[in-house]
Design a protein around this motif. Structure first.
Motif, PDB file in Angstrom:
ATOM      1  N   GLY A   1       0.812  -1.208   0.000  1.00 45.19           N
ATOM      2  CA  GLY A   1       0.000   0.000   0.000  1.00 45.19           C
ATOM      3  C   GLY A   1       0.845   1.256   0.000  1.00 45.19           C
ATOM      4  O   GLY A   1       0.472   2.270  -0.603  1.00 45.19           O
ATOM      5  N   THR A   2       2.008   1.206   0.651  1.00 48.14           N
ATOM      6  CA  THR A   2       2.894   2.374   0.634  1.00 48.14           C
ATOM      7  C   THR A   2       3.419   2.627  -0.772  1.00 48.14           C
ATOM      8  O   THR A   2       3.543   3.786  -1.199  1.00 48.14           O
ATOM      9  N   GLY A   3       3.715   1.558  -1.503  1.00 50.51           N
ATOM     10  CA  GLY A   3       4.122   1.720  -2.896  1.00 50.51           C
ATOM     11  C   GLY A   3       3.021   2.333  -3.733  1.00 50.51           C
ATOM     12  O   GLY A   3       3.277   3.197  -4.582  1.00 50.51           O
ATOM     13  N   ALA A   4       1.791   1.904  -3.486  1.00 48.80           N
ATOM     14  CA  ALA A   4       0.648   2.447  -4.229  1.00 48.80           C
ATOM     15  C   ALA A   4       0.496   3.940  -3.977  1.00 48.80           C
ATOM     16  O   ALA A   4       0.347   4.740  -4.917  1.00 48.80           O
ATOM     17  N   ASN A   5       0.517   4.348  -2.706  1.00 52.32           N
ATOM     18  CA  ASN A   5       0.371   5.768  -2.377  1.00 52.32           C
ATOM     19  C   ASN A   5       1.496   6.605  -2.971  1.00 52.32           C
ATOM     20  O   ASN A   5       1.268   7.691  -3.519  1.00 52.32           O
ATOM     21  N   SER A   6       2.704   6.092  -2.869  1.00 48.97           N
ATOM     22  CA  SER A   6       3.861   6.831  -3.381  1.00 48.97           C
ATOM     23  C   SER A   6       3.773   7.019  -4.885  1.00 48.97           C
ATOM     24  O   SER A   6       4.007   8.126  -5.411  1.00 48.97           O
ATOM     25  N   ILE A   7       3.432   5.956  -5.604  1.00 50.33           N
ATOM     26  CA  ILE A   7       3.358   6.030  -7.063  1.00 50.33           C
ATOM     27  C   ILE A   7       2.282   7.014  -7.509  1.00 50.33           C
ATOM     28  O   ILE A   7       2.495   7.834  -8.413  1.00 50.33           O
TER      29      ILE A   7
ATOM     30  N   VAL B   1      -8.084   4.276  -6.109  1.00 47.35           N
ATOM     31  CA  VAL B   1      -7.993   3.492  -4.879  1.00 47.35           C
ATOM     32  C   VAL B   1      -6.577   2.985  -4.707  1.00 47.35           C
ATOM     33  O   VAL B   1      -5.956   2.500  -5.662  1.00 47.35           O
ATOM     34  N   THR B   2      -6.059   3.095  -3.481  1.00 51.03           N
ATOM     35  CA  THR B   2      -4.834   2.395  -3.113  1.00 51.03           C
ATOM     36  C   THR B   2      -5.172   1.425  -1.990  1.00 51.03           C
ATOM     37  O   THR B   2      -5.990   1.733  -1.119  1.00 51.03           O
ATOM     38  N   SER B   3      -4.551   0.248  -2.033  1.00 47.25           N
ATOM     39  CA  SER B   3      -4.835  -0.738  -0.995  1.00 47.25           C
ATOM     40  C   SER B   3      -3.795  -1.842  -1.046  1.00 47.25           C
ATOM     41  O   SER B   3      -2.873  -1.816  -1.874  1.00 47.25           O
TER      42      SER B   3
END
Length: 375
Positions: A90-96, A216-218
């Protein structure tokens, strides 16, 4: 890049194994591989044969097709596998997402308290960050009229966590639709971190169900009890930004591990089993917390939670970090101090670990500490 220190991670990670009563985690009770196979009814021999035959070359660049199908199945029919990009946690998703969308001249509206990535990364990328703080008044509330007043033609995205981290606050369908209306007026994206979504007995609406520019990020970390797989995802119906997301993902991790993606696919295909298991765990613990709070006049619950954590304000004249440090030193209880979420005189308490007696014992220690503060 000059970016603020990630307060939650710097607070929790060094202390994770230091407390007898660790209420810092926000994950639901993790499973072993064997437990995962038993819960999902997966044939163990077939599972290990599939792994044995896997190539250790690069995996799938957009995500394993089976996994993308399972992720799409978490939402309504508005979401298809084409709209899913698998990433590293999820941290990768938010960062990207932040890196793909944010640039100087834009502004980002963020509803706090929330996860720090949603405001610190945009700020580091040169965006103006406009904060609406739900915890600033006497009672926790999301005033959407005040949020609307912050949105203008330069707003690139509105960021929220739903259910909230740290509070567990869950936006209703009507509230999400109101947010969608204000975003659509200016063409802004809504980025919704939904890593705690799914523990309600009713369908929890996602922003990607309702808004064509919802993102959505998850990940599998929280309600799917498998943080160690580091499998996350981005979902958006707006395919015009897919190349930008893919480009940043290429810089970030290229692809994910196929063994991890296989495990995640099996779990998500049996999502209802994990929802039911973890719903029972958090509901039982949450009720214990609520009963305990009735005897604590100095504490106030921020709001009803639909996640594996609750957020609590206190009226002692002690800064949040000092409160948590003293609690750990004197009573061996670890909580997330409010400074991790830009809040004062407050803390997040997690209870997804699935041990009722452990939780009761830790709350008793916390109660002892509060009683000592009264003296």
């Amino acid at each position: 890049m000059n970016i603020e220190r990630f307060e939650l991670e710097f607070w929790l990670n060094p202390l994770d194994d230091k407390a007898k009563y660790n209420f810092g985690s926000s994950c639901c009770k993790p499973v072993t591989v064997s437990e995962m196979l038993d819960l999902t009814g997966t044939d163990q021999e077939a599972f290990f044969r599939e792994i044995e035959s896997m190539s250790l070359h690069y995996g799938y660049f957009e995500g394993m097709p089976r996994l993308k199908q399972a992720i799409a199945g978490l939402y309504t029919q508005a979401v298809t596998p084409e709209m899913v990009l698998c990433v590293h946690g999820g941290t990768g998703a938010n960062s990207i997402v932040c890196q793909a969308l944010c640039e100087p001249g834009n502004n980002v509206v963020c509803i706090l308290p929330s996860y720090q990535q949603h405001y610190s990364i945009p700020e580091a990328l040169g965006c103006e960050v406009r904060i609406f703080n739900c915890g600033a008044g006497e009672e926790y509330s999301v005033d959407l009229n005040k949020v609307r007043a912050m949105v203008d033609q330069n707003t690139k995205m509105i960021c929220l966590t739903n259910p909230g981290n740290p509070t567990g606050y869950t936006f209703t369908k009507a509230e999400l639709e109101e947010l969608t209306d204000m975003a659509r007026e200016t063409g802004a994206y809504i980025v919704s971190d939904e890593i705690y979504r799914g523990l309600s007995t009713e369908y929890m609406y996602s922003i990607c169900d309702l808004y064509e520019k919802g993102i959505v990020t998850s990940s599998t970390s929280k309600v799917f009890s498998s943080a160690g797989t580091r499998v996350g995802w981005i979902v958006t119906r707006d395919l015009s930004i897919k190349d930008a997301l893919m480009n940043l993902r290429s810089y970030n991790s290229i692809c994910e591990g196929p063994i991890n993606e296989l495990i995640a696919a099996i779990i998500l295909e049996k999502k209802e089993i994990f929802y039911e298991r973890n719903r029972k765990i958090v509901e039982e613990a949450r009720e214990i917390l609520h009963q305990w709070l009735k005897g604590q006049p100095h504490l106030r619950l921020a709001c009803n939670s639909m996640g594996p954590t609750s957020y609590i304000y206190y009226d002692f004249d002690i800064p949040a970090q000092q409160f948590a440090e003293d609690l750990l030193a004197r009573k061996d209880v670890l909580v997330c101090q409010g400074g991790c979420f830009q809040q004062d005189k407050s803390f997040r308490i997690g209870y997804g670990f699935g041990d009722v007696e452990y939780f009761k014992s830790g709350l008793a220690r916390l109660g002892e500490y509060l009683a000592e503060l009264e003296q």
